[in-house]
Every structure is written in structure tokens, then in C-alpha cells.
Design a protein around this motif. Structure first.
Motif, PDB file in Angstrom:
ATOM      1  N   MET A 134       0.854  -1.193   0.000  1.00  0.00           N
ATOM      2  CA  MET A 134       0.000   0.000   0.000  1.00  0.00           C
ATOM      3  C   MET A 134       0.888   1.240   0.000  1.00  0.00           C
ATOM      4  O   MET A 134       1.659   1.479   0.922  1.00  0.00           O
ATOM      5  N   SER A 135       0.843   2.037  -1.063  1.00  0.00           N
ATOM      6  CA  SER A 135       1.673   3.230  -1.155  1.00  0.00           C
ATOM      7  C   SER A 135       0.896   4.425  -0.621  1.00  0.00           C
ATOM      8  O   SER A 135      -0.302   4.559  -0.848  1.00  0.00           O
ATOM      9  N   ARG A 136       1.621   5.329   0.081  1.00  0.00           N
ATOM     10  CA  ARG A 136       0.976   6.511   0.643  1.00  0.00           C
ATOM     11  C   ARG A 136       1.911   7.682   0.478  1.00  0.00           C
ATOM     12  O   ARG A 136       3.129   7.546   0.491  1.00  0.00           O
ATOM     13  N   ASP A 137       1.329   8.875   0.334  1.00  0.00           N
ATOM     14  CA  ASP A 137       2.123  10.079   0.170  1.00  0.00           C
ATOM     15  C   ASP A 137       2.460  10.719   1.506  1.00  0.00           C
ATOM     16  O   ASP A 137       3.462  11.430   1.616  1.00  0.00           O
ATOM     17  N   ASP A 138       1.604  10.515   2.551  1.00  0.00           N
ATOM     18  CA  ASP A 138       1.852  11.152   3.833  1.00  0.00           C
ATOM     19  C   ASP A 138       2.919  10.395   4.616  1.00  0.00           C
ATOM     20  O   ASP A 138       3.172   9.216   4.403  1.00  0.00           O
ATOM     21  N   SER A 139       3.545  11.089   5.548  1.00  0.00           N
ATOM     22  CA  SER A 139       4.597  10.484   6.356  1.00  0.00           C
ATOM     23  C   SER A 139       3.982   9.708   7.507  1.00  0.00           C
ATOM     24  O   SER A 139       2.960  10.109   8.067  1.00  0.00           O
TER      25      SER A 139
ATOM     26  N   THR B  91      13.756 -16.945  23.073  1.00  0.00           N
ATOM     27  CA  THR B  91      12.616 -16.987  22.157  1.00  0.00           C
ATOM     28  C   THR B  91      12.671 -15.789  21.212  1.00  0.00           C
ATOM     29  O   THR B  91      12.827 -14.642  21.646  1.00  0.00           O
ATOM     30  N   VAL B  92      12.534 -16.056  19.922  1.00  0.00           N
ATOM     31  CA  VAL B  92      12.488 -14.977  18.937  1.00  0.00           C
ATOM     32  C   VAL B  92      11.060 -14.465  18.866  1.00  0.00           C
ATOM     33  O   VAL B  92      10.149 -15.162  18.418  1.00  0.00           O
ATOM     34  N   GLY B  93      10.850 -13.233  19.343  1.00  0.00           N
ATOM     35  CA  GLY B  93       9.506 -12.677  19.371  1.00  0.00           C
ATOM     36  C   GLY B  93       9.098 -12.053  18.061  1.00  0.00           C
ATOM     37  O   GLY B  93       7.906 -12.014  17.721  1.00  0.00           O
ATOM     38  N   MET B  94      10.085 -11.566  17.301  1.00  0.00           N
ATOM     39  CA  MET B  94       9.768 -10.856  16.068  1.00  0.00           C
ATOM     40  C   MET B  94      11.023 -10.778  15.208  1.00  0.00           C
ATOM     41  O   MET B  94      12.143 -10.711  15.723  1.00  0.00           O
ATOM     42  N   HIS B  95      10.831 -10.791  13.897  1.00  0.00           N
ATOM     43  CA  HIS B  95      11.974 -10.675  12.996  1.00  0.00           C
ATOM     44  C   HIS B  95      11.518 -10.111  11.661  1.00  0.00           C
ATOM     45  O   HIS B  95      10.384 -10.307  11.221  1.00  0.00           O
ATOM     46  N   ASP B  96      12.414  -9.363  11.014  1.00  0.00           N
ATOM     47  CA  ASP B  96      12.190  -8.847   9.655  1.00  0.00           C
ATOM     48  C   ASP B  96      10.868  -8.099   9.519  1.00  0.00           C
ATOM     49  O   ASP B  96      10.164  -8.224   8.511  1.00  0.00           O
ATOM     50  N   VAL B  97      10.553  -7.276  10.510  1.00  0.00           N
ATOM     51  CA  VAL B  97       9.282  -6.552  10.499  1.00  0.00           C
ATOM     52  C   VAL B  97       9.498  -5.118  10.028  1.00  0.00           C
ATOM     53  O   VAL B  97      10.392  -4.410  10.513  1.00  0.00           O
ATOM     54  N   ASP B  98       8.683  -4.706   9.079  1.00  0.00           N
ATOM     55  CA  ASP B  98       8.634  -3.332   8.591  1.00  0.00           C
ATOM     56  C   ASP B  98       7.178  -2.886   8.769  1.00  0.00           C
ATOM     57  O   ASP B  98       6.295  -3.338   8.037  1.00  0.00           O
ATOM     58  N   PHE B  99       6.938  -2.016   9.753  1.00  0.00           N
ATOM     59  CA  PHE B  99       5.560  -1.685  10.124  1.00  0.00           C
ATOM     60  C   PHE B  99       5.443  -0.190  10.376  1.00  0.00           C
ATOM     61  O   PHE B  99       6.247   0.381  11.114  1.00  0.00           O
ATOM     62  N   SER B 100       4.438   0.434   9.769  1.00  0.00           N
ATOM     63  CA  SER B 100       4.219   1.868   9.945  1.00  0.00           C
ATOM     64  C   SER B 100       2.757   2.139  10.289  1.00  0.00           C
ATOM     65  O   SER B 100       1.866   1.374   9.919  1.00  0.00           O
ATOM     66  N   VAL B 101       2.546   3.247  10.980  1.00  0.00           N
ATOM     67  CA  VAL B 101       1.206   3.726  11.303  1.00  0.00           C
ATOM     68  C   VAL B 101       1.072   5.133  10.736  1.00  0.00           C
ATOM     69  O   VAL B 101       1.924   5.987  10.990  1.00  0.00           O
ATOM     70  N   TYR B 102       0.004   5.353   9.970  1.00  0.00           N
ATOM     71  CA  TYR B 102      -0.195   6.627   9.293  1.00  0.00           C
ATOM     72  C   TYR B 102      -1.313   7.421   9.956  1.00  0.00           C
ATOM     73  O   TYR B 102      -2.128   6.872  10.704  1.00  0.00           O
ATOM     74  N   PRO B 103      -1.381   8.727   9.675  1.00  0.00           N
ATOM     75  CA  PRO B 103      -2.475   9.519  10.233  1.00  0.00           C
ATOM     76  C   PRO B 103      -3.830   9.003   9.781  1.00  0.00           C
ATOM     77  O   PRO B 103      -3.986   8.515   8.661  1.00  0.00           O
ATOM     78  N   ASP B 104      -4.791   9.108  10.673  1.00  0.00           N
ATOM     79  CA  ASP B 104      -6.200   8.857  10.366  1.00  0.00           C
ATOM     80  C   ASP B 104      -6.453   7.441   9.870  1.00  0.00           C
ATOM     81  O   ASP B 104      -7.101   7.230   8.851  1.00  0.00           O
TER      82      ASP B 104
END
Length: 291
Positions: free
Chosen positions: A1-6, A22-35
Motif C-alpha cells: 500500500m503506497s501513501r504520500d503522507d509520512s 525466544t524470537v519474538g519478532m523478525h524482519d518486520v517493517d511496520f508503519s502507522v499513518y495519520p487517520d
């Protein structure tokens, strides 16, 4: 999903390993955008809580970076992450520390040096936002599970965060209290706050989320709109998830190929339209019936 806002929050986590190995997480790329409302779904042990706790620096990556509102988070400025990203834990008792509800909601403000009268007024406003003003004189630990969840949410909202994170907000609640909490979550989103939540309830995710992220084995294995995710059989099978009931019913009725309802309301509207059009017509994606 492409977005223009930061993004408001941008997490790059190559790895997070717990002290027991225990490995809880790996190779994660996660963002939260406005609204937006983002729902994390996945089985037990998929890494949902681990990811959420990285968003306000409760946990930090072994290898990676958290950026909140454009600011890289380090050991010296974790307070910035915790002010901008409010966290409501699944166990509400872990956040209830004061003798009354009002004192509890004021607690964070007082830690930031807000004067008593102002803190009290802002706490009452936050309680009113979640429709819990009538609880202000109650002892927190005697509240019901749903009431505790609302008070915890008020204690986060009073700090005016950009993002609110909720770990399994409906866990252990009966249907009536679940509905109340769900309505408050939708209200704070309408007030301009982005929301990230984890849930095992895919019906709830379909109702409230703009974006659904599927987790399995400590990684985000797929994401998209509820419609994109809940009609992706391969993705759900890989994550050992079953689609919401509206999706299953639509497919059983031969409706899922075109309209793809994901909520009960979607399904009811589709079936009502089909009934209105009559037995020789079916609703089409453009809203017009065809033979």
C-alpha cells in the motif's frame, strides 16, 4: 500500500529476542499513518503483542529502529515515544495505580508536571470522551473488565497522543461491554487519533479496521484492506485463520466472487438488495441488477 503522507510511527525491526532465547519478532517493517485504524491478527504466539510493545519503546529491537513523529527513538528519548503513542494493555490492572478513577486518569499528567486543577479538568474530559465520567469516584480495582478497559483508555487519551495502541481490547468482555469498547475506539478514531489494535476477533477487525496486518511466526506476512485480506485464502490458511462469518456466508451463497462483503452489515445490505431485485437478478458491483 503506497501513501504520500509520512508515518506517525515507523518501526524497522530485524530481530527481537527475549531473554530466554525466544524470537519474538523478525524482519518486520511496520508503519502507522495519520487517520487510520490498523488491526493486527494472527494466532497465539504470532508476535502481535511483541510488535505492539515496540511501538512506544516498551520493547526495543535488538537490530532496527523506531521513529516516532519523525524522531528516531533512543534510550535517551523513550519518553517522546510514550507520549505520542499511548498503550492500553490487555491486563487493565497493570495500568490502574491510584485510589480513585479520577486520580488514576490524572496520574500521567501529574508526572509531566501539569498543575492539579488543570490535570483534574483534563482527566474529567478524557473520561467523558469514553463515556466513563460516572466512574470518577470509584475504586479502579472494583470495576468490571469493560470499565477498567475504558478507564485505561482515558488514562492514555488524557496525554493527547497521536496514536493509541490496544492489545486485545475485547479480551474477556461480554458482548455488551465489547460493543461499548468498540464504539469508544471508533469514536477516538473519528476524533483524529490513529489506532492500532491486536485482536483474535476477525469480525471486530472487519468492522473497525482500515488496514489489516496478518502476523505469523513473528513476522507480518500480509496486509491490506479487510476485503483484500479476508478474501485471500492462501494468506489466511498460512496464518491458520478463518475468515469472518460474512465472508463464509457470502461464499456459501455464491455472492463472494463479486461483492465480497466483510461485515454483517455488508452482507445484510447485499442480501436485501438481492431480495429487492428478485430471483432472476443479482446485484452487480456497480449497484445495478442484471439477469
Amino acid at each position: 500500500m503506497s501513501r504520500d503522507d509520512s508515518p506517525l510511527v515507523d518501526l524497522q525491526c530485524e530481530a527481537h529476542t527475549y531473554p530466554d532465547g525466544t524470537v519474538g519478532m523478525h524482519d518486520v517493517d511496520f508503519s502507522v499513518y495519520p487517520d487510520e485504524v490498523v488491526a493486527l491478527v494472527g494466532g497465539n504466539g504470532a508476535g502481535k503483542s511483541t510488535l505492539l510493545e515496540h511501538l512506544n519503546a516498551t520493547l526495543v529491537p535488538d537490530d532496527g529502529e523506531l521513529v516516532v513523529d519523525g524522531t528516531p527513538i533512543t534510550e535517551d528519548n523513550k519518553a517522546h515515544a510514550r507520549r505520542e503513542v499511548g498503550f492500553v494493555f490487555q491486563d487493565a490492572d497493570t495500568q490502574l495505580v491510584a485510589p480513585t478513577v479520577l486520580d488514576d486518569v490524572m496520574f500521567g499528567l501529574q508526572n509531566y508536571g501539569v498543575p492539579g486543577d488543570e490535570a483534574r479538568a483534563r482527566a474529567r474530559e478524557a473520561l467523558a470522551t469514553v463515556d466513563a465520567g460516572h466512574l470518577e469516584d470509584r475504586i479502579p480495582h472494583y470495576l468490571s473488565g469493560g470499565e477498567k478497559r475504558l478507564v485505561g483508555l482515558a488514562g492514555v487519551l488524557v496525554l493527547e497522543p497521536s496514536v493509541v495502541v490496544l492489545d486485545e481490547p475485547l479480551a474477556g468482555l461480554d458482548p455488551e461491554r465489547s460493543q461499548l469498547v468498540a464504539e469508544r475506539i471508533q469514536q477516538i478514531h473519528e476524533d483524529g487519533i490513529s489506532v492500532v489494535l491486536s485482536t483474535h476477533d476477525l469480525e471486530f477487525a472487519a468492522e473497525v479496521a482500515d488496514r489489516v496486518c496478518v502476523m505469523a511466526d513473528g513476522n507480518v506476512v500480509g496486509s491490506g484492506t479487510p476485503r483484500e485480506v479476508f478474501y485471500d485464502d492462501a494468506l489466511l490458511t498460512d496464518a491458520n485463520l478463518h475468515p469472518p462469518s460474512a465472508v463464509r456466508v457470502a461464499r456459501d451463497a455464491g455472492l463472494g466472487a463479486t461483492e465480497q462483503p466483510v461485515t454483517e452489515a455488508d452482507l445484510v445490505a447485499l442480501l436485501t438488495e438481492a431480495d429487492t431485485l428478485g430471483p432472476t437478478q443479482t446485484p452487480s458491483p456497480d449497484g445495478r441488477g442484471h439477469d
